[in-house]
Design a protein around this motif. Sequence first.
Motif, mmCIF file in Angstrom:
data_model
loop_
_atom_site.group_PDB
_atom_site.id
_atom_site.type_symbol
_atom_site.label_atom_id
_atom_site.label_comp_id
_atom_site.label_asym_id
_atom_site.label_seq_id
_atom_site.Cartn_x
_atom_site.Cartn_y
_atom_site.Cartn_z
ATOM 1 N N ASP A 134 4.795 21.607 2.547
ATOM 2 C CA ASP A 134 3.778 22.457 3.143
ATOM 3 C C ASP A 134 2.364 21.919 2.894
ATOM 4 N N LEU A 135 2.226 20.596 2.944
ATOM 5 C CA LEU A 135 0.931 19.968 2.716
ATOM 6 C C LEU A 135 0.297 19.448 4.001
ATOM 7 N N TYR A 136 1.095 19.245 5.035
ATOM 8 C CA TYR A 136 0.585 18.570 6.230
ATOM 9 C C TYR A 136 -0.418 19.399 7.021
ATOM 10 N N ARG A 137 -1.511 18.742 7.373
ATOM 11 C CA ARG A 137 -2.492 19.197 8.355
ATOM 12 C C ARG A 137 -3.045 17.927 9.003
ATOM 13 N N PRO A 138 -3.384 17.947 10.262
ATOM 14 C CA PRO A 138 -3.880 16.735 10.921
ATOM 15 C C PRO A 138 -5.086 16.098 10.224
ATOM 16 N N ASN A 139 -5.914 16.921 9.580
ATOM 17 C CA ASN A 139 -7.098 16.395 8.904
ATOM 18 C C ASN A 139 -7.000 16.479 7.379
ATOM 19 N N ALA A 189 0.844 -1.197 0.000
ATOM 20 C CA ALA A 189 0.000 0.000 0.000
ATOM 21 C C ALA A 189 0.878 1.246 0.000
ATOM 22 N N THR A 190 0.253 2.355 -0.334
ATOM 23 C CA THR A 190 0.918 3.651 -0.289
ATOM 24 C C THR A 190 -0.135 4.722 -0.028
ATOM 25 N N ALA A 191 0.313 5.900 0.259
ATOM 26 C CA ALA A 191 -0.602 7.019 0.495
ATOM 27 C C ALA A 191 -0.019 8.275 -0.127
ATOM 28 N N SER A 192 -0.897 9.128 -0.589
ATOM 29 C CA SER A 192 -0.449 10.391 -1.165
ATOM 30 C C SER A 192 -1.362 11.509 -0.688
ATOM 31 N N ALA A 193 -0.806 12.699 -0.667
ATOM 32 C CA ALA A 193 -1.580 13.876 -0.275
ATOM 33 C C ALA A 193 -2.464 14.289 -1.443
ATOM 34 N N VAL A 194 -3.760 14.357 -1.214
ATOM 35 C CA VAL A 194 -4.688 14.746 -2.272
ATOM 36 C C VAL A 194 -4.294 16.105 -2.843
ATOM 37 N N GLU A 195 -3.892 17.021 -1.979
ATOM 38 C CA GLU A 195 -3.533 18.366 -2.443
ATOM 39 C C GLU A 195 -2.215 18.386 -3.222
ATOM 40 N N GLY A 196 -1.486 17.268 -3.232
ATOM 41 C CA GLY A 196 -0.251 17.188 -3.992
ATOM 42 C C GLY A 196 -0.467 16.876 -5.475
ATOM 43 N N TYR A 197 -1.688 16.536 -5.836
ATOM 44 C CA TYR A 197 -1.988 16.233 -7.236
ATOM 45 C C TYR A 197 -2.164 17.526 -8.018
ATOM 46 N N GLU A 198 -1.709 17.515 -9.245
ATOM 47 C CA GLU A 198 -1.897 18.674 -10.131
ATOM 48 C C GLU A 198 -3.384 18.837 -10.428
ATOM 49 N N GLU A 199 -3.770 20.013 -10.886
ATOM 50 C CA GLU A 199 -5.186 20.333 -11.092
ATOM 51 C C GLU A 199 -5.908 19.314 -11.985
ATOM 52 N N ASN A 200 -5.326 18.921 -13.090
ATOM 53 C CA ASN A 200 -5.997 17.998 -14.014
ATOM 54 C C ASN A 200 -5.445 16.577 -13.937
ATOM 55 N N GLU A 201 -4.632 16.304 -12.931
ATOM 56 C CA GLU A 201 -4.049 14.973 -12.775
ATOM 57 C C GLU A 201 -5.098 14.025 -12.188
ATOM 58 N N ARG A 259 2.478 7.788 10.959
ATOM 59 C CA ARG A 259 2.103 9.192 11.140
ATOM 60 C C ARG A 259 3.326 10.093 11.236
ATOM 61 N N GLN A 260 4.322 9.675 11.991
ATOM 62 C CA GLN A 260 5.535 10.494 12.150
ATOM 63 C C GLN A 260 6.244 10.656 10.806
ATOM 64 N N ALA A 261 6.437 9.565 10.092
ATOM 65 C CA ALA A 261 7.167 9.616 8.817
ATOM 66 C C ALA A 261 6.407 10.412 7.759
ATOM 67 N N HIS A 262 5.106 10.203 7.666
ATOM 68 C CA HIS A 262 4.329 10.899 6.644
ATOM 69 C C HIS A 262 4.125 12.376 6.986
ATOM 70 N N GLU A 263 3.967 12.684 8.256
ATOM 71 C CA GLU A 263 3.873 14.088 8.632
ATOM 72 C C GLU A 263 5.165 14.812 8.239
ATOM 73 N N ALA A 264 6.304 14.227 8.578
ATOM 74 C CA ALA A 264 7.595 14.845 8.242
ATOM 75 C C ALA A 264 7.742 14.995 6.731
ATOM 76 N N PHE A 265 7.357 13.965 5.995
ATOM 77 C CA PHE A 265 7.473 14.004 4.527
ATOM 78 C C PHE A 265 6.597 15.109 3.948
ATOM 79 N N TRP A 266 5.323 15.168 4.334
ATOM 80 C CA TRP A 266 4.404 16.147 3.753
ATOM 81 C C TRP A 266 4.668 17.561 4.248
ATOM 82 N N ARG A 267 5.282 17.701 5.405
ATOM 83 C CA ARG A 267 5.650 19.050 5.876
ATOM 84 C C ARG A 267 6.671 19.690 4.935
ATOM 85 N N GLN A 268 7.530 18.881 4.323
ATOM 86 C CA GLN A 268 8.524 19.416 3.382
ATOM 87 C C GLN A 268 7.873 20.194 2.248
#
Length: 152
Positions: A131-136, A53-65, A120-129
């Motif tokens: 500026d995507l991280y928020r708890p929700n 499995a994997t996870a990605s930040a929804v807000e990390g996708y391009e507008e038409n991706e 949670r620790q690893a993904h929070e650190a990754f997405w903070r790079q």
Amino acid sequence: MNIVKYENFIKEADLKVEDFRAAFAFGNDGENISDPKMADELLDELLKGRKTATASAVEGYEENEPFPIVDGRFDIVLNGKGEPIAAITNTRVYQTSFDQVTADHARREGEGDLSLAYWRQAHEAFWRQFDLYRPNMPVLCEEFEVIYSKSK
């Protein structure tokens, strides 16, 4: 996406070119590999059968991706050098929030000690790079299976 550079791999894997969706390295931006070490470590977990499995930040996708879906198509997983090593197909895709990702999903990602706390620790650190991280924050979770790898 330059499919030509993957045609030999697709042929070797006995897959159909028309079913190819994308090529990417885990922990990187698609084919743009900025962290080869992470790409190789996560690929190794995939090849060991630990990462399903994997996870990605929804807000990390391009507008038409388009978001990944379960449609029988496949993605090619690259190593840290950008070489195609495995083909995977999605078996489940769903959206949730960061704070609602489950311990089961964290285990399926195959990282660290397989715990939700590590995830949670690893993904929070990754997405903070980025500026995507928020708890929700919205997270797209994918589960997949390896349908071909060069190591098999």
